[in-house]
Write a protein that holds these residues in place. Sequence first.
Motif, PDB file in Angstrom:
ATOM      1  N   ALA A 124       0.836  -1.178   0.109  1.00  0.00           N
ATOM      2  CA  ALA A 124      -0.115   0.107   0.013  1.00  0.00           C
ATOM      3  C   ALA A 124       0.930   1.329   0.125  1.00  0.00           C
ATOM      4  N   TRP A 125       1.765   0.957   0.818  1.00  0.00           N
ATOM      5  CA  TRP A 125       3.009   2.510   0.627  1.00  0.00           C
ATOM      6  C   TRP A 125       3.617   2.639  -0.715  1.00  0.00           C
ATOM      7  N   LEU A 126       4.018   1.439  -1.196  1.00  0.00           N
ATOM      8  CA  LEU A 126       4.663   1.614  -2.376  1.00  0.00           C
ATOM      9  C   LEU A 126       3.582   1.886  -3.502  1.00  0.00           C
ATOM     10  N   GLN A 127       2.271   1.829  -3.388  1.00  0.00           N
ATOM     11  CA  GLN A 127       1.356   2.056  -4.284  1.00  0.00           C
ATOM     12  C   GLN A 127       1.275   3.729  -4.421  1.00  0.00           C
ATOM     13  N   GLU A 128       1.334   4.110  -3.096  1.00  0.00           N
ATOM     14  CA  GLU A 128       1.039   5.566  -2.760  1.00  0.00           C
ATOM     15  C   GLU A 128       2.507   6.415  -3.415  1.00  0.00           C
ATOM     16  N   GLN A 129       3.549   5.609  -3.540  1.00  0.00           N
ATOM     17  CA  GLN A 129       4.805   6.245  -3.976  1.00  0.00           C
ATOM     18  C   GLN A 129       4.741   6.082  -5.488  1.00  0.00           C
ATOM     19  N   GLY A 130       3.912   5.367  -6.120  1.00  0.00           N
ATOM     20  CA  GLY A 130       4.002   5.037  -7.678  1.00  0.00           C
ATOM     21  C   GLY A 130       4.772   4.005  -8.204  1.00  0.00           C
ATOM     22  N   ALA A 131       5.290   3.192  -7.194  1.00  0.00           N
ATOM     23  CA  ALA A 131       6.238   1.944  -7.362  1.00  0.00           C
ATOM     24  C   ALA A 131       5.751   0.768  -7.930  1.00  0.00           C
ATOM     25  N   VAL A 132       4.269   0.662  -7.297  1.00  0.00           N
ATOM     26  CA  VAL A 132       3.388  -0.647  -7.641  1.00  0.00           C
ATOM     27  C   VAL A 132       2.052  -0.127  -8.098  1.00  0.00           C
ATOM     28  N   ASN A 133       1.225  -0.858  -8.637  1.00  0.00           N
ATOM     29  CA  ASN A 133       0.203  -0.916  -8.577  1.00  0.00           C
ATOM     30  C   ASN A 133      -0.691  -2.313  -8.088  1.00  0.00           C
ATOM     31  N   THR A 134      -1.862  -2.109  -7.338  1.00  0.00           N
ATOM     32  CA  THR A 134      -2.439  -3.381  -6.445  1.00  0.00           C
ATOM     33  C   THR A 134      -3.755  -3.660  -6.742  1.00  0.00           C
ATOM     34  N   GLU A 135      -4.192  -4.889  -6.862  1.00  0.00           N
ATOM     35  CA  GLU A 135      -5.715  -4.962  -6.844  1.00  0.00           C
ATOM     36  C   GLU A 135      -5.776  -6.223  -5.944  1.00  0.00           C
ATOM     37  N   THR A 136      -7.172  -6.346  -5.428  1.00  0.00           N
ATOM     38  CA  THR A 136      -7.354  -7.108  -4.763  1.00  0.00           C
ATOM     39  C   THR A 136      -8.355  -8.422  -5.125  1.00  0.00           C
TER      40      THR A 136
END
Length: 95
Positions: A52-64
């Motif tokens: 979640a933190w990495l997604q906020e930084q634009g390093a990953v995208n996540t989906e559940t």
Amino acid sequence: MSLNEIKNEHERLAILIALDALGYKENDSTIQDVCAKYGNDMSRDRIKTQLAWLQEQGAVNTETVGNYTIATLTSRGQDIAKGRAFVPGIKRPSA
């Protein structure tokens, strides 16, 4: 810098490197296993928090999907994993 900050930086870099090695897209369970193999043993909850933190930084995208979090490495995340970009809060890879 606190021990917790150092640990966070290492864990985040380990996740990015794992995603890069695994073909850029993987679930949190597999990421957990790969990170543990290289000395960054984290709970699934910890992996999800770091994702979640990495997604906020634009390093990953996540989906559940069901009980899994699927993470996809972004081009920015790959640049960070390879040392071509720097984000405070993520350890820079060693030379």
